[in-house]
Design a protein around this motif. Structure first.
Motif, PDB file in Angstrom:
ATOM      1  N   ASP A 321     -28.292   5.642 -17.393  1.00  0.00           N
ATOM      2  CA  ASP A 321     -28.282   4.335 -17.719  1.00  0.00           C
ATOM      3  C   ASP A 321     -28.987   3.902 -16.914  1.00  0.00           C
ATOM      4  O   ASP A 321     -29.227   2.213 -15.979  1.00  0.00           O
ATOM      5  CB  ASP A 321     -26.161   3.288 -17.976  1.00  0.00           C
ATOM      6  N   ILE A 324     -32.487   4.949 -16.203  1.00  0.00           N
ATOM      7  CA  ILE A 324     -33.806   3.811 -16.990  1.00  0.00           C
ATOM      8  C   ILE A 324     -33.498   2.514 -15.929  1.00  0.00           C
ATOM      9  O   ILE A 324     -34.241   1.250 -16.929  1.00  0.00           O
ATOM     10  CB  ILE A 324     -33.587   4.457 -18.378  1.00  0.00           C
ATOM     11  N   LYS A 325     -32.356   2.587 -15.726  1.00  0.00           N
ATOM     12  CA  LYS A 325     -32.522   1.448 -15.141  1.00  0.00           C
ATOM     13  C   LYS A 325     -33.071   0.289 -13.984  1.00  0.00           C
ATOM     14  O   LYS A 325     -33.752  -0.877 -13.468  1.00  0.00           O
ATOM     15  CB  LYS A 325     -31.297   0.794 -14.402  1.00  0.00           C
ATOM     16  N   ASP A 328     -36.492  -1.498 -14.351  1.00  0.00           N
ATOM     17  CA  ASP A 328     -36.210  -2.995 -14.797  1.00  0.00           C
ATOM     18  C   ASP A 328     -35.736  -3.798 -13.324  1.00  0.00           C
ATOM     19  O   ASP A 328     -36.046  -5.133 -13.894  1.00  0.00           O
ATOM     20  CB  ASP A 328     -34.746  -3.329 -15.367  1.00  0.00           C
ATOM     21  N   ARG A 335     -35.249  -1.413  -6.135  1.00  0.00           N
ATOM     22  CA  ARG A 335     -35.843   0.233  -7.536  1.00  0.00           C
ATOM     23  C   ARG A 335     -35.873   1.383  -6.433  1.00  0.00           C
ATOM     24  O   ARG A 335     -34.730   2.003  -7.085  1.00  0.00           O
ATOM     25  CB  ARG A 335     -37.013  -0.196  -7.736  1.00  0.00           C
ATOM     26  N   TRP A 377     -27.796   1.361 -26.483  1.00  0.00           N
ATOM     27  CA  TRP A 377     -29.595   0.910 -26.573  1.00  0.00           C
ATOM     28  C   TRP A 377     -29.697   0.850 -27.160  1.00  0.00           C
ATOM     29  O   TRP A 377     -29.309   1.158 -28.497  1.00  0.00           O
ATOM     30  CB  TRP A 377     -29.801   2.536 -25.947  1.00  0.00           C
ATOM     31  N   GLU A 395     -36.297   5.594 -27.546  1.00  0.00           N
ATOM     32  CA  GLU A 395     -34.624   5.372 -27.348  1.00  0.00           C
ATOM     33  C   GLU A 395     -34.254   5.963 -25.740  1.00  0.00           C
ATOM     34  O   GLU A 395     -32.952   6.002 -25.559  1.00  0.00           O
ATOM     35  CB  GLU A 395     -34.947   4.261 -27.849  1.00  0.00           C
ATOM     36  N   HIS A 417     -37.414   8.599 -20.049  1.00  0.00           N
ATOM     37  CA  HIS A 417     -37.367   7.305 -21.268  1.00  0.00           C
ATOM     38  C   HIS A 417     -38.703   6.874 -21.383  1.00  0.00           C
ATOM     39  O   HIS A 417     -39.636   6.539 -20.555  1.00  0.00           O
ATOM     40  CB  HIS A 417     -36.847   6.840 -20.972  1.00  0.00           C
ATOM     41  N   ASN A 419     -40.165   4.543 -23.772  1.00  0.00           N
ATOM     42  CA  ASN A 419     -39.679   3.242 -24.238  1.00  0.00           C
ATOM     43  C   ASN A 419     -39.286   2.720 -22.550  1.00  0.00           C
ATOM     44  O   ASN A 419     -40.320   1.341 -22.639  1.00  0.00           O
ATOM     45  CB  ASN A 419     -39.130   2.359 -24.649  1.00  0.00           C
ATOM     46  N   LYS A 420     -38.401   2.720 -21.710  1.00  0.00           N
ATOM     47  CA  LYS A 420     -39.107   2.457 -20.180  1.00  0.00           C
ATOM     48  C   LYS A 420     -40.089   3.096 -19.241  1.00  0.00           C
ATOM     49  O   LYS A 420     -39.900   2.912 -18.255  1.00  0.00           O
ATOM     50  CB  LYS A 420     -37.172   2.829 -19.970  1.00  0.00           C
ATOM     51  N   ARG A 421     -41.189   3.973 -19.507  1.00  0.00           N
ATOM     52  CA  ARG A 421     -41.698   4.694 -19.171  1.00  0.00           C
ATOM     53  C   ARG A 421     -41.551   4.842 -17.801  1.00  0.00           C
ATOM     54  O   ARG A 421     -42.223   4.303 -16.546  1.00  0.00           O
ATOM     55  CB  ARG A 421     -42.962   3.303 -19.225  1.00  0.00           C
TER      56      ARG A 421
END
Length: 650
Positions: A321, A324-325, A328, A335, A377, A395, A417, A419-421
């Motif tokens: 977690d 993959i954050k 975001d 970042r 998720w 995912e 990941h 979808n999180k690219r």
């Protein structure tokens, strides 16, 4: 404590006294600030620092820092001559006493200190030999080098024999403190002359702040300043200090996960003390030399951890977690800070036990695949079937590792990941060296984290690992400098994993700073703490926070295919019989299966060499000096291929 203090020193070899003064004028007048009585003193050094050293005598430890390694070497040589001269002159008067367990521990520590000193001197001598153009002088240096190397071997065997002798003691053997007596400070003798020999060593005046042994015993938790700052006088901390007993971390598993008795059932993998294997360890150490590369040394099976090194690298993502954050976060600064937060959470899960055990050396061509899924998720049946783990969804955080080289041993690994690219593409070349009472593992390599939507790449290096106290109860620590850089944004992070000093200090300490592209002096965030405990951060805004708390963070269980569906060269399938028999305490049978795997690997390598064939990797390929995944997410999305920034490896 106030940190390092500049002092003028005078070594009087005839009286065996090292005096120090606060100024040159006071030195000329003989008004000394303090002195160290060298009879019976012990010099200590740290293999991670080439300028500091300590003198322990009269239940005190004095800390010194020279300008550089050469100056330290000159001082140590002079001090050792004085110590030897005055210690031997009193030898006949000393009352012989029955040695205790603490005496053995002290002698082991002293022997290792001299060993590390001699290793450093031999390395310096090798440099001089290489630079020497005079043939006759070069020959003399070479003779000295051969003699010194022989002495190193003698010291190494002395360490082994001391440890074996320790087994003859009846009753419990404890790693106690080097000195149990309370530190006492003498009166201010600033008017004394340097030729007067005092009854005991003393240091400075009462107005200076010192770390007292009584304070250490009565105060279990000291402030960060007291535990990390350097002073002229401290007392040694227990070399065998007891660490806080850590509760097993909470494990989060996916709803459709299954139970694997070989890997999911947590039992005690502790070695106990290696003294029970004294003859085996002694034989092993007799085969190695100081500084020797341990790549080709076959270690006894009982010290192996029940998993492959490739699987251990997967535990970098035990907190997926946090990883993959990263994409975001809204700003480049956020970042970078989030990436550092994930990075500092990545190491504690790699150690299943406080006792140092070695994972299996991966077989050439061995692979390991897994993925992670968090309960909160999003759920999807859309598989990332063109990715590294075809049976994981878009995912999931997917991971694959492959042993791409045997000599040198290089492991390549990749995670993404979809979808999180976000992806990570990395490799590590482990280079192990024998250091006497320790084994050092240099983690040579790097990883590149790609944030595809932000068009950012972060280059990460890795700390070195050390297996300490290999003759008793071994434990692991990390050491060295690590960097994280982003060429596009200019943000960077410098992280220092601190090894425990020879005297005093705490284990597992780490400090770090995050810098903006416009100011490389004032950090936007600083953090400090234990890499396997709690780390606290302070932002440039003044805000403080618990940056990472590994004691409270739940580990997300990785999802691995059942053994009966794995291919022959997948890690758990490949090492199944070794793992099963180690778990059942059938060490001899486990050793037989381990030898079969290693023999097959050697036979196949010999056949390829005879036929002139080159090993073909499965999932990774070499680009320059780096190893990269064949089908990274960036490439599959049509965004191009990741760039590789050359970096200095540790």
């Amino acid at each position: 404590m106030k940190g390092w203090q500049y002092r003028w020193f005078v070594l009087d070899e005839s009286s065996g006294i090292l005096s120090y003064f606060t100024s040159k004028e006071k030195m000329m007048r003989g008004a000394r600030r303090g002195c160290v009585r060298l009879k019976g003193a012990v010099i200590g050094i740290d293999d991670e620092d080439d300028s500091t050293f300590t003198i322990t005598v009269d239940q005190k430890t004095f800390h010194f820092q020279a300008r550089d390694a050469d100056e330290r070497e000159k001082w140590i040589q002079g001090l050792e001559n004085a110590i030897l001269r005055h210690s031997h002159s009193q030898k006949k008067q000393e009352v012989k006493s029955v040695p205790t367990a603490a005496d053995f521990d002290r002698k082991l520590s002293e022997t290792d200190a001299y060993l590390q000193l001699l290793i450093g001197q031999v390395q310096t001598l090798e440099t001089r030999i290489d630079a020497c153009e005079d043939v006759s002088a070069k020959e003399k240096y070479s003779v000295l080098k051969v003699t010194a190397e022989a002495m190193i071997e003698a010291i190494k065997h002395a360490i082994v024999m001391l440890q074996i002798a320790k087994e003859s003691l009846k009753g419990p053997v404890m790693n106690g403190t080097m000195h149990e007596a309370v530190l006492t400070t003498g009166d201010d003798n600033s008017n004394s002359t340097s030729t007067t020999v005092p009854e005991t060593s003393y240091s400075s005046s009462e107005d200076e702040d010192f770390f007292d042994a009584e304070d250490f015993k009565s105060t279990p938790k000291t402030s960060p300043d007291k535990s990390t700052s350097s002073s002229l006088v401290t007392t040694p901390s227990p070399d065998g200090e007891e660490e806080e007993k850590r509760d097993p971390p909470q494990i989060i598993a996916s709803e459709d996960d299954y139970f694997d008795e070989l890997y999911d059932e947590r039992d005690d993998e502790g070695l106990g003390s290696l003294e029970s294997h004294g003859s085996i360890i002694a034989h092993l150490l007799s085969q190695v030399r100081i500084g020797m590369d341990l790549t080709k040394v076959v270690l006894p099976t009982f010290i192996l951890e029940r998993r492959s090194l490739l699987e251990m690298y997967a535990d970098f993502f035990a907190h997926p977690d946090l990883f993959i954050k990263i994409p975001d976060m809204d700003t480049p600064a956020e970042r970078m800070i989030q990436l550092v937060r994930w990075y500092m959470s990545a190491f504690h899960a790699g150690r299943n036990s406080d006792v140092a055990k070695k994972p299996y050396n991966p077989i050439l061509g061995e692979t390991f695949c897994c993925h992670w899924s968090m309960p909160d998720w999003p759920k999807t049946t859309d598989l990332a079937d063109d990715g590294p783990v075809p049976w994981s969804s878009k995912e999931n955080l997917a991971f694959i590792a492959e042993q791409v080289s045997h000599h040198p041993p290089i492991s390549a690994f990749y995670a993404e990941h979809y979808n999180k690219r976000i992806s990570l593409d990395g490799y590590i070349w482990t280079k192990s060296k024998f250091l006497g009472l320790s084994i050092g593992v240099h983690m040579i390599g790097q990883a590149v984290v790609s944030l595809i939507d932000h068009d950012e790449e972060y280059v990460i290096t890795f700390p070195n690992g050390y297996g300490r106290s290999i003759l008793t109860v071994p434990w692991v620590e990390l050491g060295g400098k690590v960097t994280i850089t982003c060429a596009k944004t200019g943000f960077s992070a410098n992280i220092d994993f601190h090894t425990k000093p020879f005297y005093g200090g705490k284990k597992h300490q780490v400090t770090g700073n995050v810098y903006s592209p416009t100011d490389k002096k004032n950090a936007i965030l600083t953090f400090t703490g234990e890499w396997n405990g709690v780390m606290y951060a302070k932002h440039s805004s003044g805000r403080n926070e618990a940056f990472v708390d590994t004691k409270k963070m739940a580990i997300v269980k990785k999802r691995v295919k059942p053994l009966d569906t794995q291919a022959e060269f997948e890690s758990r399938k490949l090492w199944e019989q070794v793992t099963r028999n180690l778990k059942q305490k059938n060490v001899e049978v486990a050793t037989e299966f381990k030898h079969k795997l290693e023999h097959r690997q050697r036979t196949e390598a010999k056949e390829r060499k005879e036929k002139g064939l080159k090993w073909e990797t499965k999932q990774f390929h070499e680009v320059g000096e780096h190893w990269v995944y064949d089908r990274p997410l960036l490439k599959r999305l049509g965004k191009g291929t990741p760039t590789r920034t050359p970096t200095d490896t540790l």
